[in-house]
Design a protein around this motif. Structure first.
Motif, mmCIF file in Angstrom:
data_model
loop_
_atom_site.group_PDB
_atom_site.id
_atom_site.type_symbol
_atom_site.label_atom_id
_atom_site.label_comp_id
_atom_site.label_asym_id
_atom_site.label_seq_id
_atom_site.Cartn_x
_atom_site.Cartn_y
_atom_site.Cartn_z
ATOM 1 N N PRO A 131 13.751 42.541 -14.025
ATOM 2 C CA PRO A 131 12.973 42.581 -12.679
ATOM 3 C C PRO A 131 12.823 40.964 -12.212
ATOM 4 C CG PRO A 131 11.757 43.764 -14.495
ATOM 5 C CD PRO A 131 12.977 42.898 -15.044
ATOM 6 N N LEU A 132 12.932 41.113 -10.675
ATOM 7 C CA LEU A 132 12.587 39.669 -9.944
ATOM 8 C C LEU A 132 11.308 39.657 -10.023
ATOM 9 C CD1 LEU A 132 14.955 37.871 -8.694
ATOM 10 C CD2 LEU A 132 14.169 38.955 -6.642
ATOM 11 N N ALA A 133 11.037 38.188 -10.148
ATOM 12 C CA ALA A 133 9.423 37.869 -10.304
ATOM 13 C C ALA A 133 9.520 36.417 -9.688
ATOM 14 C CB ALA A 133 8.885 37.880 -11.594
ATOM 15 N N MET A 134 8.456 36.480 -8.702
ATOM 16 C CA MET A 134 8.372 34.921 -8.054
ATOM 17 C C MET A 134 7.274 34.156 -8.704
ATOM 18 S SD MET A 134 10.408 35.467 -5.403
ATOM 19 C CE MET A 134 10.015 34.305 -4.308
ATOM 20 N N ALA A 135 7.664 32.989 -9.110
ATOM 21 C CA ALA A 135 6.504 32.190 -9.706
ATOM 22 C C ALA A 135 5.995 31.212 -8.845
ATOM 23 C CB ALA A 135 7.389 31.533 -10.850
ATOM 24 N N VAL A 136 6.535 31.193 -7.685
ATOM 25 C CA VAL A 136 6.159 30.166 -6.555
ATOM 26 C C VAL A 136 5.799 30.935 -5.290
ATOM 27 C CG1 VAL A 136 6.944 28.121 -7.485
ATOM 28 C CG2 VAL A 136 8.111 29.169 -5.716
ATOM 29 N N SER A 137 5.052 30.299 -4.194
ATOM 30 C CA SER A 137 4.770 31.131 -2.951
ATOM 31 C C SER A 137 5.268 30.515 -1.804
ATOM 32 C CB SER A 137 3.200 30.975 -2.919
ATOM 33 O OG SER A 137 2.572 29.993 -2.899
ATOM 34 N N VAL B 280 13.099 34.832 -12.991
ATOM 35 C CA VAL B 280 11.974 34.185 -12.343
ATOM 36 C C VAL B 280 12.491 33.176 -11.162
ATOM 37 C CG1 VAL B 280 10.268 32.430 -12.630
ATOM 38 C CG2 VAL B 280 10.780 34.182 -14.480
ATOM 39 N N VAL B 281 11.974 33.217 -10.053
ATOM 40 C CA VAL B 281 12.436 32.519 -9.081
ATOM 41 C C VAL B 281 11.285 31.514 -8.473
ATOM 42 C CG1 VAL B 281 13.052 32.625 -6.475
ATOM 43 C CG2 VAL B 281 13.310 34.364 -7.597
ATOM 44 N N GLY B 282 11.944 30.013 -8.647
ATOM 45 C CA GLY B 282 11.383 29.085 -8.069
ATOM 46 C C GLY B 282 11.387 28.377 -6.838
ATOM 47 N N GLY B 283 11.024 27.229 -6.491
ATOM 48 C CA GLY B 283 11.223 26.782 -5.271
ATOM 49 C C GLY B 283 12.232 25.805 -5.078
ATOM 50 N N SER B 284 11.849 24.468 -5.041
ATOM 51 C CA SER B 284 12.792 23.317 -4.496
ATOM 52 C C SER B 284 13.555 22.781 -5.831
ATOM 53 C CB SER B 284 12.140 22.252 -3.838
ATOM 54 O OG SER B 284 11.037 21.623 -4.571
ATOM 55 N N LEU C 237 14.653 37.135 -1.367
ATOM 56 C CA LEU C 237 14.250 37.320 -2.949
ATOM 57 C C LEU C 237 12.547 37.737 -3.017
ATOM 58 C CD1 LEU C 237 16.247 34.336 -4.431
ATOM 59 C CD2 LEU C 237 16.685 36.718 -4.441
ATOM 60 N N ALA C 238 11.932 37.103 -2.219
ATOM 61 C CA ALA C 238 10.319 37.382 -2.269
ATOM 62 C C ALA C 238 10.135 38.937 -1.783
ATOM 63 C CB ALA C 238 9.582 36.566 -1.231
ATOM 64 N N SER C 239 11.010 39.271 -0.905
ATOM 65 C CA SER C 239 10.929 40.903 -0.457
ATOM 66 C C SER C 239 11.575 41.714 -1.376
ATOM 67 C CB SER C 239 11.730 41.067 0.790
ATOM 68 O OG SER C 239 13.122 40.789 0.617
ATOM 69 N N LYS C 240 12.277 41.281 -2.466
ATOM 70 C CA LYS C 240 12.813 42.392 -3.514
ATOM 71 C C LYS C 240 12.064 42.068 -4.924
ATOM 72 C CE LYS C 240 16.038 43.507 -0.800
ATOM 73 N NZ LYS C 240 15.911 44.920 -0.446
ATOM 74 N N GLU C 241 10.728 41.335 -4.755
ATOM 75 C CA GLU C 241 10.041 41.134 -6.012
ATOM 76 C C GLU C 241 9.680 42.384 -6.657
ATOM 77 O OE1 GLU C 241 6.389 38.343 -7.789
ATOM 78 O OE2 GLU C 241 6.529 39.121 -5.795
#
Length: 376
Positions: free
Chosen positions: A168-174, A194-198, A267-271
């Motif tokens: 499953p896709l998970a956002m770790a930052v906003s 896990v999805v990060g940012g920069s 990616l955030a829309s697919k969390e």
């Protein structure tokens, strides 16, 4: 209007993906055309030949090569277990007997009366080929594999390490500017992508392994951190076979580079959705990009008007691009002009250029070879 072609990375919310899943050697295909499969479905299997071992029997027993078969306890094609006697001499006194024991479990492949050696092969290694993505089998390729089709969101990265994995896709930052630090990776991310940012700190790698994370997707990281992750220096080659705890994909490049807003928002829309990723990368001939595939089970191929083209004929004004060379490396903007005449660049040579308008209002001129289109 002037035109030019440049390769680009794809970032698209809905497209038809066809994955060719092929065994390294012929085997048995376990599904048929039209079957629905999920990422963990075994679509084909085979047995990989075991490793070959050579044993010098004549040296061990003190005999001549022509006599080797007289002293063998096993023949060609016979199965053997590890430490099982495979040859022995024939002394007058039994306590002078010498035995040669098998160093492996496998079979005797060849006995040579010329060299006095035997060739043994370890037991075959079973290989199961997974579908990798949820979808439908649209083609069976003989005894070699299948083609799986799915409708999915699709994102290509710039660089990756690690093989195929699913979770499953998970956002770790906003925000795409945020850094993925160790404290942002928690028990809630176990088994997830896990999805990060920069940027991802090297200290976060250990935390990701501890928490059982299956993959990390982030804008960039320090190239020196690659050795910390792998334990060795990575040469110029195809990646994707590294034996590491999780797969890592960079969407922008090396260094601290904010993930493109379009990529981050997609990616955030697919969390929470089931996601397949692969870190395999090849930057020379036969380019391979790391990828993120997020199938949408509610859609079918006919729901997509046309299969999107993986390449386009030309870049045009208004196209979104990413600069891939310094001094603007990693910055994203739009093509504002495509001058047709050659212009002198910083190196002193003359080349075709384009003008890029960045979101902050700055406009710069860069060589066309220094950008790539962000395809959608």
């Amino acid at each position: 209007m002037a035109h030019a072609y440049t390769p680009g990375l794809r970032v698209t919310e809905k497209t038809i993906i066809r994955k060719k899943r092929v065994l390294p050697i012929p085997g048995e295909v376990l599904v048929k055309e039209g079957d629905a499969v999920d990422a963990s479905t075994v679509v084909a299997k085979t047995d990989l030949p075991g490793k070959v071992r050579t044993i010098n029997i004549v040296n061990a027993l003190g005999i001549i090569p022509e006599e080797i078969r007289e002293y063998m306890l096993k023949g060609e094609g016979d199965p053997v277990e590890k430490d099982e006697p495979i040859a022995e001499n024939k002394p007058f006194l039994k306590w002078f007997k010498t035995q040669v024991k098998s160093p492996i479990t496998g079979t005797v492949e060849n006995i040579s009366e010329v060299t006095g050696q035997i060739i043994m092969r370890e037991s075959p290694e079973p290989l199961k080929l997974l579908a990798y993505v949820d979808g439908r089998v649209i083609e069976v390729i003989g005894r070699e594999g299948v083609v799986v089709e799915t409708v999915a969101a699709f994102v290509q990265g710039i660089f990756g390490v690690g093989g195929e994995t699913v979770g499953p896709l998970a956002m770790a930052v906003s925000d795409p500017e945020e850094v993925l630090t160790p404290d942002r990776i928690t028990e809630a991310h176990r088994g997830k992508i896990v999805v990060g940012g920069s940027f991802v700190e090297s200290a976060a790698f250990g935390q990701a392994q501890k928490m059982g994370v299956r993959g990390i997707v982030v804008g960039g990281f320090h190239d020196k951190s690659l050795k910390d992750l792998l334990g060795y220096d990575l040469g110029v080659a195809i990646t994707g076979t590294e034996q590491i705890a999780f797969t890592l994909i960079l969407t922008e490049g090396f260094g601290k580079i904010a993930m493109a807003r379009k990529t981050f928002d997609l990616l955030a829309s697919k969390e929470g959705q089931k996601t397949s990723i692969s870190g395999a990368t090849q930057i020379r001939a036969g380019v391979i990009r790391p990828e993120i595939v997020i199938p949408d089970p509610s859609l079918k191929a006919e729901d997509v008007a046309t299969t999107e083209q993986w390449e386009r004929e030309a870049m045009q004004e208004g196209d979104p691009i990413r600069v891939i060379r310094e001094p603007y490396f990693g910055r994203i903007g739009e093509i504002s002009a495509l001058p047709s005449e050659l212009q002198q660049i910083a190196s002193g040579s003359r080349a075709r250029v384009l003008e890029v308008a960045f979101p902050d209002g700055e406009t710069v001129t860069v060589p066309r070879a220094n950008v790539e289109i962000i395809e959608s």
